[in-house]
Design a protein around this motif. Structure first.
Motif, PDB file in Angstrom:
ATOM      1  N   THR A 331       0.858  -1.195   0.000  1.00 28.93           N
ATOM      2  CA  THR A 331       0.000   0.000   0.000  1.00 28.93           C
ATOM      3  C   THR A 331       0.883   1.230   0.000  1.00 28.93           C
ATOM      4  OG1 THR A 331      -1.694  -1.184   1.233  1.00 28.93           O
ATOM      5  CG2 THR A 331      -1.797   1.232   1.237  1.00 28.93           C
ATOM      6  N   PRO A 332       0.712   2.131  -0.974  1.00 22.07           N
ATOM      7  CA  PRO A 332       1.556   3.334  -1.011  1.00 22.07           C
ATOM      8  C   PRO A 332       1.276   4.222   0.204  1.00 22.07           C
ATOM      9  CG  PRO A 332      -0.210   3.494  -2.643  1.00 22.07           C
ATOM     10  CD  PRO A 332      -0.234   2.100  -2.109  1.00 22.07           C
ATOM     11  N   GLN A 333       2.314   4.726   0.814  1.00 23.45           N
ATOM     12  CA  GLN A 333       2.172   5.571   2.001  1.00 23.45           C
ATOM     13  C   GLN A 333       1.908   7.026   1.645  1.00 23.45           C
ATOM     14  OE1 GLN A 333       5.659   4.898   4.382  1.00 23.45           O
ATOM     15  NE2 GLN A 333       4.985   2.855   5.026  1.00 23.45           N
ATOM     16  N   SER A 334       2.234   7.436   0.437  1.00 25.42           N
ATOM     17  CA  SER A 334       1.966   8.813  -0.005  1.00 25.42           C
ATOM     18  C   SER A 334       1.679   8.801  -1.504  1.00 25.42           C
ATOM     19  CB  SER A 334       3.148   9.735   0.320  1.00 25.42           C
ATOM     20  OG  SER A 334       4.306   9.284  -0.371  1.00 25.42           O
ATOM     21  N   LEU A 335       0.788   9.690  -1.936  1.00 25.95           N
ATOM     22  CA  LEU A 335       0.394   9.802  -3.334  1.00 25.95           C
ATOM     23  C   LEU A 335       0.584  11.228  -3.816  1.00 25.95           C
ATOM     24  CD1 LEU A 335      -2.991   7.818  -3.181  1.00 25.95           C
ATOM     25  CD2 LEU A 335      -0.806   6.958  -4.057  1.00 25.95           C
ATOM     26  N   ASN A 336       0.995  11.382  -5.079  1.00 24.56           N
ATOM     27  CA  ASN A 336       1.035  12.736  -5.631  1.00 24.56           C
ATOM     28  C   ASN A 336      -0.375  13.105  -6.094  1.00 24.56           C
ATOM     29  OD1 ASN A 336       0.632  11.598  -8.208  1.00 24.56           O
ATOM     30  ND2 ASN A 336       2.879  11.389  -8.506  1.00 24.56           N
ATOM     31  N   GLU A 337      -0.549  14.294  -6.547  1.00 26.87           N
ATOM     32  CA  GLU A 337      -1.887  14.793  -6.887  1.00 26.87           C
ATOM     33  C   GLU A 337      -2.520  13.982  -8.007  1.00 26.87           C
ATOM     34  OE1 GLU A 337      -4.061  18.976  -8.277  1.00 26.87           O
ATOM     35  OE2 GLU A 337      -1.954  18.967  -7.711  1.00 26.87           O
ATOM     36  N   LYS A 338      -1.758  13.638  -9.012  1.00 30.74           N
ATOM     37  CA  LYS A 338      -2.295  12.885 -10.129  1.00 30.74           C
ATOM     38  C   LYS A 338      -2.714  11.485  -9.688  1.00 30.74           C
ATOM     39  CE  LYS A 338      -1.164  11.288 -14.782  1.00 30.74           C
ATOM     40  NZ  LYS A 338      -0.129  11.240 -15.863  1.00 30.74           N
ATOM     41  N   GLN A 339      -1.871  10.837  -8.877  1.00 33.35           N
ATOM     42  CA  GLN A 339      -2.199   9.493  -8.407  1.00 33.35           C
ATOM     43  C   GLN A 339      -3.457   9.507  -7.547  1.00 33.35           C
ATOM     44  OE1 GLN A 339       1.535   8.697  -6.487  1.00 33.35           O
ATOM     45  NE2 GLN A 339       2.344   7.470  -8.229  1.00 33.35           N
ATOM     46  N   ARG A 340      -3.580  10.540  -6.704  1.00 33.78           N
ATOM     47  CA  ARG A 340      -4.761  10.638  -5.843  1.00 33.78           C
ATOM     48  C   ARG A 340      -6.034  10.772  -6.678  1.00 33.78           C
ATOM     49  NH1 ARG A 340      -6.056  11.461  -0.705  1.00 33.78           N
ATOM     50  NH2 ARG A 340      -3.867  11.519  -0.110  1.00 33.78           N
ATOM     51  N   LYS A 341      -5.993  11.611  -7.712  1.00 33.46           N
ATOM     52  CA  LYS A 341      -7.175  11.794  -8.548  1.00 33.46           C
ATOM     53  C   LYS A 341      -7.547  10.499  -9.258  1.00 33.46           C
ATOM     54  CE  LYS A 341      -6.701  16.769  -9.423  1.00 33.46           C
ATOM     55  NZ  LYS A 341      -6.513  17.820 -10.456  1.00 33.46           N
ATOM     56  N   LEU A 342      -6.538   9.758  -9.704  1.00 32.52           N
ATOM     57  CA  LEU A 342      -6.809   8.485 -10.370  1.00 32.52           C
ATOM     58  C   LEU A 342      -7.451   7.485  -9.420  1.00 32.52           C
ATOM     59  CD1 LEU A 342      -3.562   8.090 -12.534  1.00 32.52           C
ATOM     60  CD2 LEU A 342      -5.888   8.545 -13.355  1.00 32.52           C
ATOM     61  N   PHE A 343      -6.945   7.442  -8.178  1.00 32.42           N
ATOM     62  CA  PHE A 343      -7.532   6.530  -7.205  1.00 32.42           C
ATOM     63  C   PHE A 343      -8.953   6.959  -6.849  1.00 32.42           C
ATOM     64  CE2 PHE A 343      -3.337   4.652  -6.241  1.00 32.42           C
ATOM     65  CZ  PHE A 343      -3.709   3.331  -6.070  1.00 32.42           C
ATOM     66  N   GLU A 344      -9.196   8.277  -6.773  1.00 36.62           N
ATOM     67  CA  GLU A 344     -10.537   8.748  -6.464  1.00 36.62           C
ATOM     68  C   GLU A 344     -11.515   8.377  -7.567  1.00 36.62           C
ATOM     69  OE1 GLU A 344      -9.908  12.877  -5.833  1.00 36.62           O
ATOM     70  OE2 GLU A 344      -9.284  12.638  -3.730  1.00 36.62           O
ATOM     71  N   GLU A 345     -11.072   8.494  -8.813  1.00 33.18           N
ATOM     72  CA  GLU A 345     -11.937   8.110  -9.931  1.00 33.18           C
ATOM     73  C   GLU A 345     -12.184   6.604  -9.918  1.00 33.18           C
ATOM     74  OE1 GLU A 345     -13.544   9.957 -12.184  1.00 33.18           O
ATOM     75  OE2 GLU A 345     -12.849  11.709 -11.047  1.00 33.18           O
ATOM     76  N   LEU A 346     -11.136   5.838  -9.590  1.00 34.64           N
ATOM     77  CA  LEU A 346     -11.279   4.382  -9.529  1.00 34.64           C
ATOM     78  C   LEU A 346     -12.231   3.984  -8.416  1.00 34.64           C
ATOM     79  CD1 LEU A 346     -10.416   1.540 -10.456  1.00 34.64           C
ATOM     80  CD2 LEU A 346      -8.484   1.705  -8.865  1.00 34.64           C
ATOM     81  N   ALA A 347     -12.136   4.688  -7.294  1.00 32.42           N
ATOM     82  CA  ALA A 347     -12.971   4.348  -6.146  1.00 32.42           C
ATOM     83  C   ALA A 347     -14.448   4.520  -6.457  1.00 32.42           C
ATOM     84  CB  ALA A 347     -12.567   5.188  -4.940  1.00 32.42           C
ATOM     85  N   LYS A 348     -14.763   5.495  -7.305  1.00 29.03           N
ATOM     86  CA  LYS A 348     -16.162   5.718  -7.651  1.00 29.03           C
ATOM     87  C   LYS A 348     -16.746   4.551  -8.446  1.00 29.03           C
ATOM     88  CE  LYS A 348     -15.588  10.760  -7.851  1.00 29.03           C
ATOM     89  NZ  LYS A 348     -15.609  11.955  -8.730  1.00 29.03           N
ATOM     90  N   THR A 349     -15.871   3.785  -9.126  1.00 25.19           N
ATOM     91  CA  THR A 349     -16.343   2.693  -9.979  1.00 25.19           C
ATOM     92  C   THR A 349     -16.355   1.347  -9.275  1.00 25.19           C
ATOM     93  OG1 THR A 349     -14.145   2.183 -10.843  1.00 25.19           O
ATOM     94  CG2 THR A 349     -15.408   3.909 -11.974  1.00 25.19           C
ATOM     95  N   LEU A 350     -15.727   1.294  -8.129  1.00 28.37           N
ATOM     96  CA  LEU A 350     -15.626   0.013  -7.416  1.00 28.37           C
ATOM     97  C   LEU A 350     -16.758  -0.125  -6.422  1.00 28.37           C
ATOM     98  CD1 LEU A 350     -11.790  -0.144  -6.693  1.00 28.37           C
ATOM     99  CD2 LEU A 350     -13.048  -1.399  -8.453  1.00 28.37           C
ATOM    100  N   PRO A 351     -17.285  -1.344  -6.240  1.00 27.18           N
ATOM    101  CA  PRO A 351     -18.334  -1.532  -5.220  1.00 27.18           C
ATOM    102  C   PRO A 351     -17.732  -1.408  -3.833  1.00 27.18           C
ATOM    103  CG  PRO A 351     -17.673  -3.645  -6.128  1.00 27.18           C
ATOM    104  CD  PRO A 351     -16.974  -2.585  -6.957  1.00 27.18           C
ATOM    105  N   LYS A 352     -18.558  -0.843  -2.939  1.00 27.89           N
ATOM    106  CA  LYS A 352     -18.090  -0.722  -1.560  1.00 27.89           C
ATOM    107  C   LYS A 352     -18.248  -2.068  -0.864  1.00 27.89           C
ATOM    108  CE  LYS A 352     -18.955   4.199  -0.957  1.00 27.89           C
ATOM    109  NZ  LYS A 352     -17.530   4.513  -0.792  1.00 27.89           N
ATOM    110  N   LEU A 353     -17.211  -2.463  -0.122  1.00 27.68           N
ATOM    111  CA  LEU A 353     -17.235  -3.730   0.603  1.00 27.68           C
ATOM    112  C   LEU A 353     -17.811  -3.490   1.983  1.00 27.68           C
ATOM    113  CD1 LEU A 353     -13.729  -5.154  -0.384  1.00 27.68           C
ATOM    114  CD2 LEU A 353     -15.940  -5.611  -1.442  1.00 27.68           C
ATOM    115  N   GLU A 354     -18.766  -4.303   2.372  1.00 30.44           N
ATOM    116  CA  GLU A 354     -19.404  -4.177   3.684  1.00 30.44           C
ATOM    117  C   GLU A 354     -18.931  -5.293   4.588  1.00 30.44           C
ATOM    118  OE1 GLU A 354     -23.579  -4.060   3.248  1.00 30.44           O
ATOM    119  OE2 GLU A 354     -23.586  -2.209   2.056  1.00 30.44           O
ATOM    120  N   SER A 355     -18.887  -4.989   5.880  1.00 31.82           N
ATOM    121  CA  SER A 355     -18.488  -5.996   6.849  1.00 31.82           C
ATOM    122  C   SER A 355     -19.597  -7.014   7.010  1.00 31.82           C
ATOM    123  CB  SER A 355     -18.169  -5.325   8.190  1.00 31.82           C
ATOM    124  OG  SER A 355     -17.948  -6.303   9.177  1.00 31.82           O
ATOM    125  N   HIS A 356     -19.240  -8.283   7.128  1.00 34.46           N
ATOM    126  CA  HIS A 356     -20.206  -9.359   7.339  1.00 34.46           C
ATOM    127  C   HIS A 356     -20.395  -9.659   8.811  1.00 34.46           C
ATOM    128  CE1 HIS A 356     -20.585 -10.275   3.074  1.00 34.46           C
ATOM    129  NE2 HIS A 356     -19.238 -10.190   2.993  1.00 34.46           N
TER     130      HIS A 356
END
Length: 362
Positions: A331-356
């Protein structure tokens, strides 16, 4: 033995040999052919010849008769047909430190086994190597050949036990007289006393020496492996066999690899993208080379991938183990601005995992 046998030839000396040369030749041959040391079928007959020759040539009067007449007048060697080693005790004990009757009672004892340790690197244990080690061990003195007496001199029969190595004591008690047999305190059971000790071993007959040995370490050993080098321990006693040398191994750790039996484990860090999409990665091996490892798409943390035949060679010589590659998703400990935006866009497309897990109130 025929009377016309050449005694000088038997001892391997010229007719002009001095008394000292006769003793030296006898000492060497008697030790070589004595049945306690020589187990060949002809050793007994050869030993009888050597002793008969010495008994004549070491005596000035008998030697003179032999040189003149080819035999000793009035002697009868037929007794050698009923030969026993006890009959030659007076001769043999004068050279080899004890009466033969005592020697027969002493069973040969194997020399002490020795132990040492050897440090190996991780790769030396995997692939084998040759190492030189220094050991201290007890050996028969090279000067007196384990006899203890200065070469050219004779041990003397112990006056206390008359060469038997044991003394008998008679004790009187209210129950009568008892005879007690004990080891002679003056010669300590040897039957003889060394009046002129060997200058090298100080009369001990044995000495501690430092030896350098080359050890061939087989491929595939681990710290549970113990190597035995036969006959590399302390010298035996009374003709006993030499002890053995046992070697234990200490193996250093490796900065990349760990041992798992015959397998070698390696931890491979990959990023989120490589884990999700898959990748082909060059992985180091213990052979000082790399191999291409295919990481499947969707690989999870802790997944074990196997590289065949890149582990530890088996001690039986039947192939090698495998290299086990453990996946660690970093897991990356720090992200630059471009990487953060890419992860934010990716997060919007991924289903949220719920605790069982459910609470205690459900």
């Amino acid at each position: 033995m025929p009377r016309n046998k050449d005694y000088y030839e038997i001892l391997g000396i010229p007719r002009s040999a001095s008394e000292e040369e006769i003793k030296k030749a006898y000492r060497k041959l008697a030790f070589q052919h004595h049945p306690d040391h020589n187990k060949s079928d002809e050793a007994g007959d050869k030993f009888k010849e050597i002793n008969e020759a010495y008994e004549v040539l070491c005596n000035a009067e008998k030697r003179a008769q032999y040189d003149r007449y080819g035999r000793v007048l009035g002697s009868d060697w037929s007794g050698f047909d009923e030969f026993t080693f006890g009959g030659l005790g007076d001769i043999f004990e004068a050279f080899f430190g004890g009466a033969t009757t005592t020697a027969r009672r002493r069973a040969p004892r194997k020399g002490n086994d020795l132990r040492t340790s050897l440090d190996l690197s991780f790769k030396e244990a995997v692939f084998g190597t040759e190492k030189e080690i220094d050991i201290w061990r007890v050996e028969n003195c090279q000067v007196c050949h384990g006899i203890g007496s200065e070469p050219g001199t004779n041990p003397q029969k112990c006056p206390s036990c008359n060469g038997n190595g044991q003394v008998r004591r008679v004790q009187q008690s209210i129950f009568g007289r008892f005879t007690h047999t004990a080891t002679c305190s003056q010669c300590h059971g040897e039957g003889s006393l060394i009046t002129q000790p060997c200058h090298k071993c100080k009369g001990n007959g044995r000495q501690k020496v430092k030896r350098k040995l080359t050890v061939t370490v087989p491929a595939g050993i681990d710290e549970n492996y113990q190597m035995r080098l036969s006959g590399e321990g302390d010298a035996g006693i009374y003709g006993g066999s030499t002890g053995d040398l046992y070697i234990n191994f200490s193996i250093a750790t490796h900065k990349l690899f760990q041992r798992r039996g015959y397998d070698i484990s390696y931890e491979l860090p990959i990023n989120f993208a490589q884990a999700a999409l898959g990748d082909e990665i060059e992985v180091p091996t213990i052979d000082d080379s790399t191999t291409t490892l295919k990481v499947p798409a969707g690989t999870q943390e802790g997944k074990i991938l196997r590289i065949k035949g890149k582990g530890v060679p088996r001690l039986d010589g039947k192939g090698r183990g495998d290299q086990l590659v453990s996946i660690r998703v970093a897991t990356p400990q720090s992200l630059n601005e471009k990487q953060r935006k890419l992860f934010e866009e990716l997060a919007k497309t991924l289903p949220k995992l719920e605790s069982h897990q459910k609470s205690d109130h459900d």
